[in-house]
Design an enzyme around this catalytic site. Structure first.
Site, PDB file in Angstrom:
ATOM      1  N   CYS A   2     -23.113  18.949  15.950  1.00  0.00           N
ATOM      2  CA  CYS A   2     -23.069  17.634  15.324  1.00  0.00           C
ATOM      3  C   CYS A   2     -23.401  17.799  13.841  1.00  0.00           C
ATOM      4  CB  CYS A   2     -24.030  16.633  15.924  1.00  0.00           C
ATOM      5  SG  CYS A   2     -23.856  16.396  17.680  1.00  0.00           S
ATOM      6  N   ARG A  27     -18.886  21.460  13.174  1.00  0.00           N
ATOM      7  CA  ARG A  27     -20.143  21.374  13.917  1.00  0.00           C
ATOM      8  C   ARG A  27     -20.049  20.446  15.118  1.00  0.00           C
ATOM      9  NH1 ARG A  27     -24.411  23.434  10.570  1.00  0.00           N
ATOM     10  NH2 ARG A  27     -25.697  22.692  12.247  1.00  0.00           N
ATOM     11  N   TRP A  72     -20.773  16.327  18.792  1.00  0.00           N
ATOM     12  CA  TRP A  72     -20.478  17.228  19.898  1.00  0.00           C
ATOM     13  C   TRP A  72     -21.268  16.667  21.072  1.00  0.00           C
ATOM     14  CZ3 TRP A  72     -23.268  20.489  23.169  1.00  0.00           C
ATOM     15  CH2 TRP A  72     -22.512  21.417  23.904  1.00  0.00           C
ATOM     16  N   ASN A  98     -28.858  14.409  15.320  1.00  0.00           N
ATOM     17  CA  ASN A  98     -28.481  15.715  15.871  1.00  0.00           C
ATOM     18  C   ASN A  98     -29.639  16.189  16.729  1.00  0.00           C
ATOM     19  OD1 ASN A  98     -26.260  15.635  14.264  1.00  0.00           O
ATOM     20  ND2 ASN A  98     -26.883  17.295  12.894  1.00  0.00           N
ATOM     21  N   GLY A  99     -29.335  16.849  17.829  1.00  0.00           N
ATOM     22  CA  GLY A  99     -30.408  17.344  18.692  1.00  0.00           C
ATOM     23  C   GLY A  99     -30.399  16.606  20.012  1.00  0.00           C
ATOM     24  N   GLU A 479     -16.925  41.498  23.310  1.00  0.00           N
ATOM     25  CA  GLU A 479     -16.631  40.643  22.159  1.00  0.00           C
ATOM     26  C   GLU A 479     -15.143  40.295  22.120  1.00  0.00           C
ATOM     27  OE1 GLU A 479     -17.841  38.717  20.200  1.00  0.00           O
ATOM     28  OE2 GLU A 479     -16.448  38.574  18.536  1.00  0.00           O
ATOM     29  N   LYS A 483     -13.804  36.433  22.201  1.00  0.00           N
ATOM     30  CA  LYS A 483     -12.961  35.850  21.155  1.00  0.00           C
ATOM     31  C   LYS A 483     -11.681  35.301  21.764  1.00  0.00           C
ATOM     32  CE  LYS A 483     -14.812  35.775  18.280  1.00  0.00           C
ATOM     33  NZ  LYS A 483     -16.030  36.105  17.593  1.00  0.00           N
ATOM     34  N   GLU A 486     -12.355  32.140  23.838  1.00  0.00           N
ATOM     35  CA  GLU A 486     -12.861  31.067  22.988  1.00  0.00           C
ATOM     36  C   GLU A 486     -11.727  30.274  22.328  1.00  0.00           C
ATOM     37  OE1 GLU A 486     -15.355  32.808  19.993  1.00  0.00           O
ATOM     38  OE2 GLU A 486     -16.583  31.027  19.802  1.00  0.00           O
ATOM     39  N   HIS A 502     -14.823  49.641  41.357  1.00  0.00           N
ATOM     40  CA  HIS A 502     -15.853  49.152  42.283  1.00  0.00           C
ATOM     41  C   HIS A 502     -15.626  47.689  42.663  1.00  0.00           C
ATOM     42  CE1 HIS A 502     -18.106  52.853  42.069  1.00  0.00           C
ATOM     43  NE2 HIS A 502     -18.042  52.816  40.737  1.00  0.00           N
ATOM     44  N   LYS A 600     -19.476  24.975  16.007  1.00  0.00           N
ATOM     45  CA  LYS A 600     -20.203  26.019  15.277  1.00  0.00           C
ATOM     46  C   LYS A 600     -21.688  25.670  15.351  1.00  0.00           C
ATOM     47  CE  LYS A 600     -19.547  29.554  12.363  1.00  0.00           C
ATOM     48  NZ  LYS A 600     -18.955  30.787  12.921  1.00  0.00           N
TER      49      LYS A 600
HETATM   50  C1  AGP Z   1     -18.712  33.389  18.250  1.00  0.00           C
HETATM   51  O1  AGP Z   1     -17.346  33.509  18.111  1.00  0.00           O
HETATM   52  C2  AGP Z   1     -19.167  32.199  18.952  1.00  0.00           C
HETATM   53  N1  AGP Z   1     -18.718  30.996  18.357  1.00  0.00           N
HETATM   54  C3  AGP Z   1     -20.610  32.142  19.418  1.00  0.00           C
HETATM   55  O2  AGP Z   1     -20.722  32.983  20.515  1.00  0.00           O
HETATM   56  C4  AGP Z   1     -21.718  32.480  18.390  1.00  0.00           C
HETATM   57  O3  AGP Z   1     -21.631  33.833  18.037  1.00  0.00           O
HETATM   58  C5  AGP Z   1     -23.086  32.160  19.003  1.00  0.00           C
HETATM   59  O4  AGP Z   1     -23.143  30.804  19.320  1.00  0.00           O
HETATM   60  C6  AGP Z   1     -24.241  32.552  18.121  1.00  0.00           C
HETATM   61  O5  AGP Z   1     -24.197  31.885  16.900  1.00  0.00           O
HETATM   62  P1  AGP Z   1     -25.098  32.343  15.699  1.00  0.00           P
HETATM   63  O6  AGP Z   1     -24.632  33.695  15.279  1.00  0.00           O
HETATM   64  O7  AGP Z   1     -24.911  31.301  14.648  1.00  0.00           O
HETATM   65  O8  AGP Z   1     -26.518  32.397  16.209  1.00  0.00           O
END
Ligand code: AGP
Length: 605
Positions: A2, A27, A72, A98-99, A479, A483, A486, A502, A600
């Site tokens: 947010c 955000r 969000w 926010n929160g 990773e 990605k 995501e 396995h 984000k």
């Molecule tokens: C990464 O592509 C993601 N959006 C997510 O996993 C991110 O890395 C994670 O939320 C941690 O965020 P930060 O690095 O701001 O702590």
């Protein structure tokens, strides 16, 4: 998660608020809203994007004080009613938040019992009613009284029709930054929303409040005792918050990686003694030698790069190291050891799970350093020392350049830890040469984008994929899968190559491709053996590897990356996976910077 903006001054607030919200949209982007104070309090809010809100904004939505929010969803679906700002029954108080208010359910019950008609499903709405029902004299007292009743985290901004000359804001766990202009004041949850208007800013700390008027601001604690916060100049280029000629922030940030890598290394490599200089660690050589274990904490991609970092530290410094998801850490009552170095890794420096892990460690007397991108962020401030990542602002939800700089930050840390132990000067120099070559090698991989875009077209058609790797390659695979899922919304599962037989090998078929990470290292033969097992079952293969690795007879699509030193290879193997995810998402027509359900900076638990 947010975004909050606020403005009070001599200009019409609404256009400034909408512009600020557009910059904060990464955000949270399921709904947005603004409230302005002109001849009365007016609110406009809407499910959807900020542009939808702008298009629908009533004519003559005038007022020179206002607050705005991009959401969000946590409590209740994304719809017009649940969008912020929330107002009291009389429409005199507007609140953006926010929160999370943890005791929202009991507060809602209390208010309902008292006859209040709550219209939304949100936790935030109670705050508007609590403020409206306060009999205290000043707005500051009313807000403080309402906040005293709530448990949880917040960044809030409040407008009140009875007090048209001010905005009152408060922070507890969700960042708020005040921007000082010329006869106008701004507030935002993120610097990016302010820098167009001012680079003179003051940060609020947790437990603090502020009153903004057109001519200045005052800061105080929640018991209303004064606290002095002085605005300072931040050195930031407003253009770094723009996508510029790129059609997405992710693409811009992918391409910025060579330059970002140069920045994190700059001034930190000591070629003469084959070591790194990380002044921000606040540890001398003797203290560094006393470290017996390293524990890395991060979330999501930061956790996966933390696993890469743990390998680097074990290999270069021979200190036992591991990474753990920060979101789980504090819930298992962790044992905090005085000779363990805890490392929190975070792009935003705001991720609540990582921040709470840091606080748990410090509460128990542990030493924690941060690998953080955002200067002055909550995690950076909470740590005993750290390494800033200097990646520049990262706006796309999918982390790319920050992740690369996290890896390089770990390489610097491992080098420094190693050189006060058994890593020889020759090995130190070997690694420095490799690190120095890294920006050029990153560029080389980016130059091969066209081939990766073609490969990605094929992968995008699969509903389900595997990403596999071993030892150093496994966090790379994790990773890569992260990605891919995501932003492409395909099911992408990471596995150790060695573990396929396995169980998960049962899923391999012509419809399930595997992206395999196969560096030229001590495990190449075993990795290639596993590829044969996949190929024998008809599984399509994309192999990210080094030139010279023999993949004859496998019928794979191969992606060769430049070689570094083996310890540093993981980051070069990661970059093609970023590009595969980007191009698959683009082929599928997804909104790359704003993937569904995500945001984000995850500032709620
Ligand atoms: C990464 O592509 C993601 N959006 C997510 O996993 C991110 O890395 C994670 O939320 C941690 O965020 P930060 O690095 O701001 O702590």
């Amino acid at each position: 998660m947010c975004g909050i903006v606020g403005y009070i001054g001599t200009q019409q607030a609404a256009p400034l608020l909408l512009e600020g919200l557009a910059r904060l949209e990464h955000r949270g982007y399921d709904s947005a809203g603004v409230a302005v104070l002109g001849s009365g309090l007016r609110v406009a809010k809407k499910a959807g994007r900020v542009r939808d809100l702008s298009e629908d904004l009533p004519k003559r939505f005038t007022g020179k004080a206002g607050i705005g929010h991009t959401r969000w969803a946590t409590h209740g679906p994304a719809n017009d009613v649940n969008a912020h700002p929330h107002v009291d029954g009389k429409g005199e108080v507007a609140v953006v938040h926010n929160g999370i208010i943890d005791n929202a359910a009991s507060l809602r019950q209390r208010l309902t019992d008292e006859g209040v008609d709550l219209v939304s499903d949100t936790d935030t709405e109670v705050l508007a009613h609590l403020i409206a029902r306060s009999a205290a004299e000043t707005l500051e007292e009313r807000v403080a009284e309402a906040l005293a009743a709530i448990e949880g985290t917040y960044g809030v901004a409040v407008l009140h029709a009875e007090f048209p000359d001010r905005i009152v804001v408060a922070r507890n766990g969700s960042p708020l930054i005040i921007g000082v202009g010329d006869r106008e004041m701004h507030v935002a949850s993120d610097l990016g929303a302010l820098v167009r208007y001012t680079t003179t800013v003051a940060h609020l700390d947790d437990g603090e409040m502020a009153t903004l008027t057109a001519t200045g601001f005052t800061t105080y604690r929640q018991d209303l005792t004064r606290v002095q916060r002085t605005a300072t100049q931040v050195d930031v280029d407003p253009a770094s918050y723009d996508a510029g000629e790129h059609d997405s922030f992710m693409r811009k940030e992918l391409l910025e990686q060579p330059a970002a890598a140069e920045r994190v290394l700059r001034g930190r490599l000591d070629e003469r003694f084959g070591t790194a200089h990380l002044g921000g660690l606040n540890m001398d050589a003797r203290e560094t030698r006393e470290i017996r274990r390293v524990k890395i904490l991060g979330c999501g991609s930061a956790y996966y790069v933390g696993q890469m970092g743990a390998s680097l530290i074990e290999e270069l410094a021979r200190i036992p190291a591991d990474a753990e998801a920060a979101s789980e850490f504090r819930y298992r009552n962790p044992i905090i050891e005085h000779d363990t170095l805890y490392v929190a890794v975070s792009q935003s420096g705001e991720t609540i799970d990582t921040l709470l892990a840091v606080q748990e460690i410090r509460r128990k007397g542990g030493r924690v350093i941060g690998l953080v991108n955002v200067v002055g962020s909550a995690i950076a401030r909470e740590c005993d020392g750290g390494i800033y990542l200097h990646a520049g602002p990262e706006v796309a939800v999918a982390s790319t350049k920050a992740l690369t700089n996290m890896f390089l930050g770990f390489a610097l840390l491992a080098l420094q830890l190693g050189r006060v132990r058994d890593l020889s000067i020759a090995d130190g120099k070997r690694l420095i040469a490799a690190l120095t070559a890294m920006p050029g090698q990153l560029q080389e991989i980016l130059d091969g984008e066209e081939h990766l875009a073609e490969v990605a077209q094929g992968l995008a058609q699969a509903e389900s994929l595997f990403f596999v790797g071993r030892v150093r390659g496994f966090p790379v695979a994790r990773e890569g899968a992260q990605k891919f899922k995501e932003i492409s919304y395909r099911h992408a599962e990471a596995y150790q190559t060695s573990e396929l037989k396995h169980g998960p090998l049962a899923l391999i078929s012509t419809a399930v491709p595997t992206v395999a990470v196969v560096p030229d290292d001590e495990l190449t033969d075993r990795n290639v053996g596993a590829l044969h097992e996949i190929a024998a079952r008809g599984g399509p293969l994309v192999v990210v590897t080094h030139a010279g690795v023999d993949l004859a007879g496998l019928g794979v699509q191969r992606v060769d990356v430049p070689r570094s030193e083996r310890e540093l290879d993981p980051i070069l193997l990661t970059i093609p996976l970023q590009l595969l995810a980007f191009h698959a998402a683009q082929a599928l027509g997804h909104d790359i910077d704003k993937p569904r359900n995500l945001a984000k900076s995850v500032t709620v638990e």
